[in-house]
Motif scaffolding. Structure first.
Motif, short mmCIF file in Angstrom:
data_model
loop_
_atom_site.label_atom_id
_atom_site.label_comp_id
_atom_site.label_asym_id
_atom_site.label_seq_id
_atom_site.Cartn_x
_atom_site.Cartn_y
_atom_site.Cartn_z
N PHE A 59 34.20 46.89 -63.70
CA PHE A 59 33.10 47.02 -62.73
C PHE A 59 31.79 46.85 -63.46
CE2 PHE A 59 30.65 48.48 -59.21
CZ PHE A 59 31.50 48.47 -58.11
N TRP A 60 30.98 45.89 -63.00
CA TRP A 60 29.67 45.65 -63.58
C TRP A 60 28.59 45.97 -62.56
CZ3 TRP A 60 33.82 42.56 -64.79
CH2 TRP A 60 34.07 42.31 -66.14
N CYS A 74 36.39 43.73 -60.52
CA CYS A 74 37.61 42.95 -60.79
C CYS A 74 38.77 43.88 -61.12
CB CYS A 74 37.43 42.05 -62.02
SG CYS A 74 36.26 40.74 -61.82
N TYR A 75 39.96 43.35 -60.99
CA TYR A 75 41.18 44.00 -61.48
C TYR A 75 41.83 43.10 -62.51
CZ TYR A 75 41.32 47.73 -58.05
OH TYR A 75 41.03 48.85 -57.33
N VAL A 76 42.30 43.71 -63.58
CA VAL A 76 43.09 43.01 -64.58
C VAL A 76 44.54 43.04 -64.10
CG1 VAL A 76 43.88 43.01 -66.98
CG2 VAL A 76 41.56 43.77 -66.43
N GLN A 77 45.15 41.88 -64.02
CA GLN A 77 46.56 41.78 -63.62
C GLN A 77 47.35 41.23 -64.80
OE1 GLN A 77 46.33 40.84 -58.95
NE2 GLN A 77 46.23 39.07 -60.24
N ARG A 78 48.26 42.03 -65.30
CA ARG A 78 49.11 41.56 -66.39
C ARG A 78 50.07 40.51 -65.85
NH1 ARG A 78 48.95 43.78 -71.10
NH2 ARG A 78 47.78 45.68 -71.39
N ALA A 86 47.08 38.14 -69.31
CA ALA A 86 46.60 38.66 -68.03
C ALA A 86 45.70 37.64 -67.35
CB ALA A 86 45.82 39.96 -68.26
N GLU A 87 45.39 37.94 -66.11
CA GLU A 87 44.40 37.20 -65.35
C GLU A 87 43.58 38.22 -64.59
OE1 GLU A 87 46.95 34.68 -63.08
OE2 GLU A 87 47.54 36.26 -61.72
N LEU A 88 42.44 37.80 -64.06
CA LEU A 88 41.60 38.70 -63.28
C LEU A 88 41.67 38.35 -61.81
CD1 LEU A 88 38.20 39.14 -65.17
CD2 LEU A 88 40.24 40.56 -65.26
N ALA A 110 28.69 35.54 -65.36
CA ALA A 110 28.64 35.25 -66.80
C ALA A 110 29.09 36.45 -67.62
CB ALA A 110 27.24 34.81 -67.20
N ALA A 111 28.71 37.66 -67.21
CA ALA A 111 29.15 38.87 -67.92
C ALA A 111 30.67 39.02 -67.82
CB ALA A 111 28.45 40.11 -67.36
N MET A 112 31.23 38.74 -66.64
CA MET A 112 32.68 38.79 -66.46
C MET A 112 33.35 37.76 -67.36
SD MET A 112 34.85 37.70 -63.07
CE MET A 112 34.36 35.99 -63.35
#
Length: 154
Positions: A59-60, A74-78, A86-88, A110-112
């Motif tokens: 979270f930004w 976002c959520y990190v998905q393994r 992983a992907e987001l 850009a931060a993500m």
């Protein structure tokens, strides 16, 4: 990295920022396409801390003079297959109605992307609302095959 307006910073928040997350909830409707929508409502302080403690939650906040002017969640998905670990999934993003079209959304993306590069994550998905699809395309997102379908249980 896109140039942010003077005085605007983007930072990833964590468990110690539960109050900031809940402050956002008091005005989250002004980050929507239609600020007349209902607010989502805040979590309890413990719920906000637990949410931000979840290692799959990213979270930004974009802030200017102590005011939240944007957020990205976002959520990190393994992954279960070989390749990147992983992907987001970019769940939600918003810029305050008074701060739109100043580069804040691009700055948060850009931060993500910087986090993704630092952590070996090569792909991000976004189930974009129709009104937001143009913004995401300008940020380099492309349409994938298939559709995003939703089922709500009552």
């Amino acid at each position: 990295m896109p140039v942010l307006p003077s005085g605007v910073t983007v930072r990833r928040i964590g468990p110690g920022d539960a109050a900031s997350l809940n402050a956002l909830a008091r005005t989250d409707n002004v980050f929507d396409q239609d600020p007349a929508t209902e607010r989502w409502g805040a979590l309890t302080p413990d719920g906000a801390r637990d949410f931000l403690s979840d290692p799959s939650v990213l979270f930004w906040l974009a802030e200017a003079d102590g005011q939240v002017v944007g957020f990205l969640h976002c959520y990190v998905q393994r992954r279960r297959s070989s390749g990147p670990w992983a992907e987001l999934l970019l769940m939600e993003m918003g810029t305050h109605a008074d701060w739109r079209r100043r580069g804040i959304g691009r700055g948060m993306v850009a931060a993500m992307e910087a986090w993704m590069k630092e952590n070996g994550v090569a792909e991000v998905w976004v189930p974009a609302n129709t009104y937001a699809a143009g913004f995401y395309r300008k940020c380099g997102f492309v349409a994938d095959e298939g559709e995003i379908l939703v089922k709500e249980l009552h």
